[in-house]
Design an enzyme around this catalytic site. Structure first.
Site, PDB file in Angstrom:
ATOM      1  N   GLU A  86      11.320  40.789  -4.652  1.00  0.00           N
ATOM      2  CA  GLU A  86      11.029  40.864  -3.223  1.00  0.00           C
ATOM      3  C   GLU A  86      11.884  41.876  -2.461  1.00  0.00           C
ATOM      4  OE1 GLU A  86       8.589  39.285  -1.688  1.00  0.00           O
ATOM      5  OE2 GLU A  86       7.936  38.257  -3.517  1.00  0.00           O
ATOM      6  N   SER A 471      -1.161 -27.495   2.451  1.00  0.00           N
ATOM      7  CA  SER A 471       0.012 -28.376   2.423  1.00  0.00           C
ATOM      8  C   SER A 471       1.333 -27.640   2.548  1.00  0.00           C
ATOM      9  CB  SER A 471       0.002 -29.199   1.129  1.00  0.00           C
ATOM     10  OG  SER A 471      -1.087 -30.096   1.129  1.00  0.00           O
TER      11      SER A 471
END
Length: 819
Positions: A86, A471
């Site tokens: 680059e 229950s």
């Protein structure tokens, strides 16, 4: 000389004009230039990561995958790859490379086309942070000026570090750290030269040069990167030759998730969005540490899977997922590569993996499993459970041959079972389930699972599914009774109730399950055996409103509690989290804790920005939780629930009895840790559409729920499969809390209970123990099987002795009376 003077003047004039032009351009675009001072305070968009208490990753949220790295942590070889490709003169230029500009201008003049952009790394950084990617001269001019500013503000190393963390690499990967994870599932230090060069070649065109979607183009680009490194003498010829010939090994990897807990992750995600908003939560780089341990959470998920598959298998096999080919219908068989491609498209769910039946033998089959290109044998023991499913109540005849179950071309599911990971025929269970586990002292969530598979349904039943509790409500009702002076020895008439309702024109006949009645029964035994009619009689004595007010103390919205006698049978709807929170009150001695799952939040710099400060079940602590019932009340309820596990009486004298939670006795890993200090309570609605089990030790409270998401469907019943032993199918008959929800609770607690303190239940102050007669609940002179020591809140113990002849005719005034 005259010519040279003229040329000098022209050059000077052009230079001045150039300077003026550049100055003018700068003044023209200056108002539009952003302040590069923000780069010193730059905050990269980093995803939120969620971890277990012990540091295992659960999930990652965010639009961009980014793993910020320091420049010193980037291998020098990777740095060399980027610089060579680059910007080879990065450390020599001032943000703009004159040589690169001249070269690009020369190409433009000679070809008439813009083939080279002459962008430096600094200019690319400027574009990535502040500008668009439009190919326009004005954008390039702005890019140049910003680059010059950046070079004045930051050092070269700071610029390079920002660049390596900012640039896009495709597949939502931003920065080299994320690229290494997404493409190779590795950290930067683990990458090969070929892999580094592949990543370094991506910024030019992340989509077109992608090694996953376009491997040939990526390989060609990798060669260019390696050539540049060779030219710059950063690698040797031997290294070049080896790397350029290396195969393309990239494939898409997710975040490094080591604990698959999507329901837990979603709870955290929503909490973080509520705290910070979506943008900040997803991109602020937060690390969220939860209160769950990885092994405990995984145990909860496995318990859900195993328990639901157990239910599903005893109810029968529903057949293949689909049929790829059939000799009877003239559909030609697929070859191996076609089967592999098909399976690649079929998703895994929960514990099951898709497979295709290739060949069926007498009592075995050859199958091809997703992710495995070789044929695998599925034996008879793995499939003999698969008698046909008819409906929730009925199963077909057991199979005799493998062909009774499957045929070539069938798409099926398999799962692994046991420590040796044996293959077993499977199917995606139809019912759903949830587990919530809390530490009762401060409400820290130990585990939470909201369903079988998050990919199938994101509905979190642990926190969102308000279902009738059956229950499981009874301990709260008994607590209300103890508040009104009732005791564990109080006798209540366990006899049928037949109450005429003149308004409705019908009789209300609540029944026990099973439909068995014992007459006078002590409350300890009544709760342990889950006697429905006893709960109805208690609520009548205490009062419906008083009972509802008491239930609301446990964190249940008062307006959601039905103010009628049906609450005695569990008509109230609660989520598993609400049930677990209520039961935690009994486990911690009477305090209402607030469940929490986030223990701490760290920002991207590792600073703690939030740390949980939970209220604690302790009156003398700095942050005490509110007390809602007395320590003595909680102890009495705990005692009755403990009897639900251990039962009572004397088996030698034929007076022994089991509570509804007796199966826990067989769970040796639990008993070995807790001794007898373990409680439990089943819950089943009248129509068996919801089944529950909740229980606790002193250090861990856990609730499990099993039912269909479709509230109209009942869980049904099964008969024994004659091909299976009682060990292979330990449950048959009607589904219920003890048969459907309790097994999942046991599977989880066997793995989890050892990770938390499990002490003996401590007798609180102001509680006395006296010997009572087990038939009458009165004091007893005897010390044989007819008596036992019982606990009472001081002042409520009996003051009369039982008559030796045990004449109890005067205990009840009428059928519905208590005394």
């Amino acid at each position: 000389m005259r010519f040279l003077k003229r040329f000098a003047w022209i050059a000077a004039i052009l230079g001045v004009l150039g300077i003026l032009a550049v100055g003018g351009l700068y003044l023209y675009v200056k108002p539009e230039l952003p302040s590069v001072e923000t780069l010193r305070e730059v905050k990269l968009q980093t995803p939120m990561q969620v971890f277990t208490k012990d540091g295992q990753m659960i999930s990652q949220f965010g639009e961009k995958r980014r793993i910020p790295v320091k420049l010193e942590d980037v291998p020098q070889t990777m740095v060399d790859a980027f610089l060579a490709t680059e910007d080879s003169r990065f450390y020599q230029h001032f943000g703009v490379d004159p040589i690169g500009v001249a070269r690009a201008f020369g190409v433009l003049v000679t070809t008439g086309e813009v083939k080279e952009g002459a962008s430096t790394i600094t200019m690319q950084l400027a574009r990535n942070f502040f500008l668009s990617f439009d190919r326009a001269w004005m954008r390039k001019i702005k890019e140049t000026f910003i680059a010059l500013h950046i070079e004045q503000l930051l050092t070269k190393d700071e610029i390079l570090e920002l660049y390596l963390n900012k640039i896009a690499f495709g597949h939502r990967a931003y920065g080299v750290g994320a690229a290494a994870q997404v493409y190779y599932g590795k950290s930067l230090s683990e990458l090969t030269l070929a892999q580094m060069a592949t990543i370094a070649g991506l910024p030019k065109a992340p989509s077109n040069l992608n090694p996953i979607s376009n491997p040939e183009a990526s390989k060609a680009r990798r060669r260019v990167v390696l050539l540049r490194m060779l030219d710059e003498k950063k690698i040797t010829r031997a290294q070049f030759d080896e790397a350029v010939d290396a195969p393309v090994t990239a494939r898409r990897h997710g975040a490094e998730v080591t604990v698959n807990a999507p329901y837990l992750a979603e709870v955290v995600r929503q909490d973080m969005v509520d705290r910070f908003g979506e943008e900040e939560a997803y991109n602020g780089g937060y690390n969220v540490y939860t209160s769950v341990r990885s092994d405990v959470q995984l145990a909860a998920q496995q318990a859900i899977w195993d328990n639901l598959h157990g239910y599903d298998e005893r109810h029968g096999y529903r057949g293949p997922v689909s049929v790829l080919w059939s000799t009877e219908e003239g559909k030609p068989a697929l070859n191996q590569s076609e089967i592999i491609k098909y399976l690649d498209r079929v998703e895994r769910f929960g514990a099951v993996t898709p497979a295709v039946v290739v060949k069926v033998e007498e009592q075995s089959a050859q199958i091809m499993i997703k992710g495995d290109e070789q044929l695998t044998t599925l034996g008879w023991d793995a499939m003999k459970w698969a008698r046909p499913y008819l409906n929730e109540e009925r199963q077909g005849e057991p199979p005799e041959l493998a062909s009774d179950i499957m045929q070539p071309g069938h798409v099926i599911y398999v799962r692994t079972v046991g420590e040796d990971n044996r293959l077993r025929l499977a199917q995606i269970p139809e019912p759903s389930s949830a587990i919530v586990s809390l530490q009762p002292q401060d409400g820290a969530v130990a585990a939470v699972v909201g369903g079988y598979s998050f990919n199938l349904s994101q509905y979190n039943r642990a926190l969102q599914a308000a279902r009738q509790v059956g229950s499981n409500i009874k301990p709260l009702i008994y607590s209300a009774a103890f508040e009104q002076g009732f005791t564990l020895a109080t006798l209540v008439n366990d006899a049928p109730i037949n109450q005429w309702n003149p308004g409705a024109g019908i009789a209300w006949r609540p029944k026990n399950s099973p439909d068995v009645y014992e007459g006078p029964i002590r409350l300890r035994k009544a709760l342990a055996k889950s006697k429905n009619v006893v709960s109805v009689r208690l609520i009548r004595e205490v009062g419906v409103k008083t009972t509802a007010d008491h239930i609301a103390k446990f964190g249940i919205p008062r307006d959601s509690i039905p103010e009628n006698e049906s609450i005695s049978l569990g008509s109230l709807s609660m989520t598993p989290m609400e049930v677990a929170r209520a039961y935690a009150t009994f486990a911690n001695g009477g305090y209402l804790i607030e469940p929490y799952v986030i223990e701490r939040i760290e920002n991207g710099d590792g600073e703690v920005v939030y740390e949980a400060e939970p209220q604690v079940a302790c009156e003398t602590c700095d942050n005490p939780a509110p007390r809602i019932i007395s320590e003595q009340n909680a102890f009495l309820v705990t005692q009755a629930m403990n009897s639900a596990v251990w039962g009572g009486g004397s088996w030698a004298h034929k007076t022994g009895w089991n509570g509804t939670s007796w199966r826990i006795q067989r769970a040796k890993p639990i008993v070995n840790v807790t001794g007898r200090a373990i409680t439990g309570k089943t819950g089943t609605t009248n129509d068996v559409k919801d089944t529950w089990f909740s229980g606790f030790t002193t250090g861990l409270v856990t609730t499990t729920w099993v039912g269909f998401d479709d509230v109209s469907r009942a869980l049904g019943s099964t008969t024994m499969n004659p091909l299976l032993s009682s060990k292979e199918q330990p449950i048959s008959g009607g589904e219920a809390g003890a048969k459907t929800a309790l097994p999942g609770w046991i599977l989880y607690m066997e793995k989890a209970v050892g990770q938390f303190p499990a002490e003996d239940f401590t007798i609180p102050p102001n509680v006395v123990s006296v010997r009572i007669d087990m038939e009458t609940g009165k004091l007893s002179h005897r010390n044989d099987y007819t008596s036992r020591f019982e606990y009472f809140i001081s002042g409520t113990e009996p003051n009369e002795y039982a008559q030796d002849e045990r004449d109890n005719k005067d205990i009840f005034n009428n059928e519905d009376g208590l005394f």
